[in-house]
Write a protein that holds these residues in place. Structure first.
Motif, PDB file in Angstrom:
ATOM      1  N   VAL A 107       8.042  -1.505  -7.859  1.00 24.54           N
ATOM      2  CA  VAL A 107       7.351  -2.499  -8.685  1.00 24.54           C
ATOM      3  C   VAL A 107       5.905  -2.568  -8.219  1.00 24.54           C
ATOM      4  CG1 VAL A 107       7.257  -4.927  -9.391  1.00 24.54           C
ATOM      5  CG2 VAL A 107       9.477  -3.833  -8.959  1.00 24.54           C
ATOM      6  N   PRO A 108       4.976  -2.033  -9.007  1.00 25.44           N
ATOM      7  CA  PRO A 108       3.571  -2.053  -8.594  1.00 25.44           C
ATOM      8  C   PRO A 108       3.070  -3.478  -8.359  1.00 25.44           C
ATOM      9  CG  PRO A 108       3.897  -0.559 -10.445  1.00 25.44           C
ATOM     10  CD  PRO A 108       5.160  -1.344 -10.294  1.00 25.44           C
ATOM     11  N   GLN A 109       2.272  -3.633  -7.304  1.00 25.96           N
ATOM     12  CA  GLN A 109       1.718  -4.940  -6.949  1.00 25.96           C
ATOM     13  C   GLN A 109       0.199  -4.846  -6.860  1.00 25.96           C
ATOM     14  OE1 GLN A 109       3.612  -7.824  -6.303  1.00 25.96           O
ATOM     15  NE2 GLN A 109       5.340  -6.589  -7.043  1.00 25.96           N
ATOM     16  N   SER A 110      -0.465  -5.908  -7.218  1.00 26.94           N
ATOM     17  CA  SER A 110      -1.911  -5.951  -7.087  1.00 26.94           C
ATOM     18  C   SER A 110      -2.301  -6.014  -5.615  1.00 26.94           C
ATOM     19  CB  SER A 110      -2.477  -7.178  -7.798  1.00 26.94           C
ATOM     20  OG  SER A 110      -3.856  -7.318  -7.517  1.00 26.94           O
ATOM     21  N   GLY A 132       0.799  -1.219   0.000  1.00 23.40           N
ATOM     22  CA  GLY A 132       0.000   0.000   0.000  1.00 23.40           C
ATOM     23  C   GLY A 132       0.830   1.267   0.000  1.00 23.40           C
ATOM     24  N   CYS A 133       2.113   1.150   0.351  1.00 25.82           N
ATOM     25  CA  CYS A 133       3.011   2.313   0.324  1.00 25.82           C
ATOM     26  C   CYS A 133       4.177   2.095  -0.639  1.00 25.82           C
ATOM     27  CB  CYS A 133       3.559   2.602   1.720  1.00 25.82           C
ATOM     28  SG  CYS A 133       2.327   3.163   2.928  1.00 25.82           S
ATOM     29  N   HIS A 134       4.841   0.942  -0.505  1.00 28.37           N
ATOM     30  CA  HIS A 134       6.083   0.720  -1.235  1.00 28.37           C
ATOM     31  C   HIS A 134       5.887   0.234  -2.668  1.00 28.37           C
ATOM     32  CE1 HIS A 134       8.611   1.488   2.240  1.00 28.37           C
ATOM     33  NE2 HIS A 134       7.807   0.735   2.965  1.00 28.37           N
ATOM     34  N   SER A 135       4.648  -0.039  -3.060  1.00 25.61           N
ATOM     35  CA  SER A 135       4.416  -0.503  -4.431  1.00 25.61           C
ATOM     36  C   SER A 135       3.602   0.492  -5.245  1.00 25.61           C
ATOM     37  CB  SER A 135       3.721  -1.869  -4.408  1.00 25.61           C
ATOM     38  OG  SER A 135       4.573  -2.844  -3.841  1.00 25.61           O
ATOM     39  N   ILE A 136       3.533   1.718  -4.773  1.00 28.09           N
ATOM     40  CA  ILE A 136       2.831   2.774  -5.505  1.00 28.09           C
ATOM     41  C   ILE A 136       3.856   3.827  -5.917  1.00 28.09           C
ATOM     42  CG2 ILE A 136       1.068   4.570  -5.393  1.00 28.09           C
ATOM     43  CD1 ILE A 136      -0.348   2.946  -3.255  1.00 28.09           C
ATOM     44  N   PRO A 137       4.128   3.950  -7.209  1.00 25.63           N
ATOM     45  CA  PRO A 137       5.134   4.929  -7.665  1.00 25.63           C
ATOM     46  C   PRO A 137       4.838   6.341  -7.149  1.00 25.63           C
ATOM     47  CG  PRO A 137       4.509   3.476  -9.471  1.00 25.63           C
ATOM     48  CD  PRO A 137       3.561   3.185  -8.344  1.00 25.63           C
ATOM     49  N   GLY A 138       5.840   6.952  -6.548  1.00 26.38           N
ATOM     50  CA  GLY A 138       5.712   8.328  -6.088  1.00 26.38           C
ATOM     51  C   GLY A 138       4.881   8.515  -4.844  1.00 26.38           C
ATOM     52  N   TYR A 139       4.500   7.420  -4.167  1.00 24.95           N
ATOM     53  CA  TYR A 139       3.647   7.551  -2.987  1.00 24.95           C
ATOM     54  C   TYR A 139       4.377   8.338  -1.898  1.00 24.95           C
ATOM     55  CZ  TYR A 139       0.475   6.357   0.801  1.00 24.95           C
ATOM     56  OH  TYR A 139      -0.410   6.420   1.849  1.00 24.95           O
ATOM     57  N   GLN A 140       3.644   9.261  -1.262  1.00 27.16           N
ATOM     58  CA  GLN A 140       4.246  10.116  -0.241  1.00 27.16           C
ATOM     59  C   GLN A 140       3.661   9.846   1.136  1.00 27.16           C
ATOM     60  OE1 GLN A 140       5.823  14.165  -2.112  1.00 27.16           O
ATOM     61  NE2 GLN A 140       3.601  14.132  -1.955  1.00 27.16           N
ATOM     62  N   ALA A 141       4.537   9.838   2.120  1.00 27.17           N
ATOM     63  CA  ALA A 141       4.113   9.783   3.512  1.00 27.17           C
ATOM     64  C   ALA A 141       3.986  11.217   4.018  1.00 27.17           C
ATOM     65  CB  ALA A 141       5.135   9.018   4.344  1.00 27.17           C
ATOM     66  N   SER A 142       3.204  11.404   5.061  1.00 27.86           N
ATOM     67  CA  SER A 142       3.032  12.748   5.618  1.00 27.86           C
ATOM     68  C   SER A 142       3.565  12.852   7.042  1.00 27.86           C
ATOM     69  CB  SER A 142       1.549  13.144   5.603  1.00 27.86           C
ATOM     70  OG  SER A 142       0.769  12.214   6.337  1.00 27.86           O
ATOM     71  N   PHE A 143       4.189  11.776   7.527  1.00 31.11           N
ATOM     72  CA  PHE A 143       4.683  11.762   8.905  1.00 31.11           C
ATOM     73  C   PHE A 143       6.091  11.200   8.928  1.00 31.11           C
ATOM     74  CE2 PHE A 143       5.376   9.614  12.960  1.00 31.11           C
ATOM     75  CZ  PHE A 143       5.035  10.604  13.853  1.00 31.11           C
ATOM     76  N   PRO A 144       7.035  11.805   9.627  1.00 32.54           N
ATOM     77  CA  PRO A 144       6.921  13.020  10.427  1.00 32.54           C
ATOM     78  C   PRO A 144       6.908  14.299   9.597  1.00 32.54           C
ATOM     79  CG  PRO A 144       9.164  12.223  10.486  1.00 32.54           C
ATOM     80  CD  PRO A 144       8.385  11.221   9.709  1.00 32.54           C
ATOM     81  N   ALA A 168      14.263  -8.042  -2.409  1.00 32.91           N
ATOM     82  CA  ALA A 168      15.622  -8.065  -2.961  1.00 32.91           C
ATOM     83  C   ALA A 168      15.625  -8.656  -4.369  1.00 32.91           C
ATOM     84  CB  ALA A 168      16.546  -8.868  -2.055  1.00 32.91           C
ATOM     85  N   GLY A 169      14.727  -9.591  -4.619  1.00 29.96           N
ATOM     86  CA  GLY A 169      14.660 -10.233  -5.918  1.00 29.96           C
ATOM     87  C   GLY A 169      13.947  -9.432  -6.975  1.00 29.96           C
ATOM     88  N   GLN A 170      13.447  -8.239  -6.616  1.00 33.78           N
ATOM     89  CA  GLN A 170      12.717  -7.410  -7.568  1.00 33.78           C
ATOM     90  C   GLN A 170      13.573  -6.304  -8.177  1.00 33.78           C
ATOM     91  OE1 GLN A 170       9.088  -6.092  -5.538  1.00 33.78           O
ATOM     92  NE2 GLN A 170       8.016  -7.610  -6.779  1.00 33.78           N
ATOM     93  N   GLY A 171      14.875  -6.459  -8.062  1.00 34.70           N
ATOM     94  CA  GLY A 171      15.752  -5.480  -8.677  1.00 34.70           C
ATOM     95  C   GLY A 171      15.771  -5.652 -10.188  1.00 34.70           C
ATOM     96  N   PRO A 172      16.564  -4.880 -10.881  1.00 36.19           N
ATOM     97  CA  PRO A 172      16.650  -5.014 -12.333  1.00 36.19           C
ATOM     98  C   PRO A 172      16.999  -6.438 -12.735  1.00 36.19           C
ATOM     99  CG  PRO A 172      17.813  -3.051 -11.591  1.00 36.19           C
ATOM    100  CD  PRO A 172      17.445  -3.829 -10.358  1.00 36.19           C
ATOM    101  N   ALA A 173      16.417  -6.912 -13.823  1.00 40.61           N
ATOM    102  CA  ALA A 173      16.677  -8.274 -14.275  1.00 40.61           C
ATOM    103  C   ALA A 173      18.161  -8.493 -14.512  1.00 40.61           C
ATOM    104  CB  ALA A 173      15.884  -8.562 -15.544  1.00 40.61           C
ATOM    105  N   GLU A 174      18.814  -7.462 -14.994  1.00 37.02           N
ATOM    106  CA  GLU A 174      20.254  -7.553 -15.238  1.00 37.02           C
ATOM    107  C   GLU A 174      20.884  -6.247 -14.808  1.00 37.02           C
ATOM    108  OE1 GLU A 174      23.299  -8.122 -18.993  1.00 37.02           O
ATOM    109  OE2 GLU A 174      21.322  -9.068 -19.063  1.00 37.02           O
ATOM    110  N   ALA A 175      21.570  -6.296 -13.678  1.00 41.61           N
ATOM    111  CA  ALA A 175      22.176  -5.075 -13.149  1.00 41.61           C
ATOM    112  C   ALA A 175      23.354  -4.657 -14.016  1.00 41.61           C
ATOM    113  CB  ALA A 175      22.632  -5.300 -11.711  1.00 41.61           C
ATOM    114  N   GLY A 176      23.279  -3.470 -14.548  1.00 42.26           N
ATOM    115  CA  GLY A 176      24.378  -2.961 -15.357  1.00 42.26           C
ATOM    116  C   GLY A 176      25.364  -2.193 -14.499  1.00 42.26           C
ATOM    117  N   ALA A 177      26.422  -1.774 -15.100  1.00 47.82           N
ATOM    118  CA  ALA A 177      27.410  -0.990 -14.363  1.00 47.82           C
ATOM    119  C   ALA A 177      26.836   0.399 -14.100  1.00 47.82           C
ATOM    120  CB  ALA A 177      28.692  -0.869 -15.174  1.00 47.82           C
ATOM    121  N   ALA A 178      26.802   0.777 -12.822  1.00 49.17           N
ATOM    122  CA  ALA A 178      26.259   2.080 -12.451  1.00 49.17           C
ATOM    123  C   ALA A 178      27.138   3.191 -13.020  1.00 49.17           C
ATOM    124  CB  ALA A 178      26.173   2.196 -10.936  1.00 49.17           C
TER     125      ALA A 178
END
Length: 218
Positions: A212-215, A41-53, A106-116
């Protein structure tokens, strides 16, 4: 000075011991997929904002290291991280639940991590990074921490990083904040304006973190 080094040594041993105990429990990402109902409900919504603190985007945790996610949830349980919502969620989780949830994200990172792609800081930020010795723990380009219990910072929302860094400056008895002897000592060296500069730079880097959006229906 001797007392300071003794304290830091004790903190290092405690962190290492806690990490070792957490690693004894193996996380299962598939099992974790069925245990994240309170997270999405928080971590799977792009751009979701908390208001506390204060108003800020909730952190991206997909692609974050499992060891860090586990360490953070245990810290909420113990009250080392003081945030009523996260404490309430963490308290419902067993050690196995935490390991499974950590493995899932942890397993939801990029399918193939490139060089940063490194982005050179300006002279003022470079001086701040050197003063805090940030790379010594958070690793190359702030995306390869030297210990699994430390977070990846590259690409994280800068407003969240700023709030997190300020939390280490709060009084340990405060209702909201974070207790960590090493990070508190580092954060207190800087003004809030300097912490904001550091947060902005780290957030501007390329990294593995994403949303990563989740149902909601599982």
């Amino acid at each position: 000075m001797k007392k300071t080094w003794t304290t830091l040594f004790g903190l290092t041993v405690a962190l290492a011991t806690g990490t070792a105990l957490a690693q004894d429990i193996q996380g299962n990402a598939q099992a974790g997929a069925g245990k994240v109902a309170m997270c999405i409900g928080c971590h799977s919504i792009p751009g979701y904002q908390a208001s506390f603190p204060e108003v800020h985007k909730v952190p991206m945790i997909s692609g974050q290291g499992a060891g860090y996610i586990s360490a953070a949830l245990h810290a909420y349980q113990k009250g080392e991280r003081r945030h009523p919502t996260m404490r309430g969620i963490a308290d419902t989780l067993t050690d196995q639940d935490i390991a499974d949830v950590a493995a899932f994200y942890a397993g939801q990172g990029p399918a193939e991590a490139g060089a940063a792609q490194a982005r050179e800081p300006g002279p003022q930020v470079a001086a701040l990074l050197q003063k805090g010795a940030c790379v010594s723990c958070h690793g190359d380009n702030f995306s390869k921490p030297i210990d699994g219990s430390y977070p990846k910072l590259a690409g994280q929302y800068s407003d969240y990083l700023f709030v997190a860094l300020k939390a280490y400056k709060r009084d340990p008895a405060a209702y909201v904040g974070r207790s960590n002897g090493v990070m508190a000592g580092i954060a207190k060296q800087f003004s809030n304006a300097e912490l904001k500069e550091l947060a902005h730079y780290m957030g501007s880097l390329d990294g593995d973190l994403r949303v990563v959006p989740q149902s909601r229906f599982r």
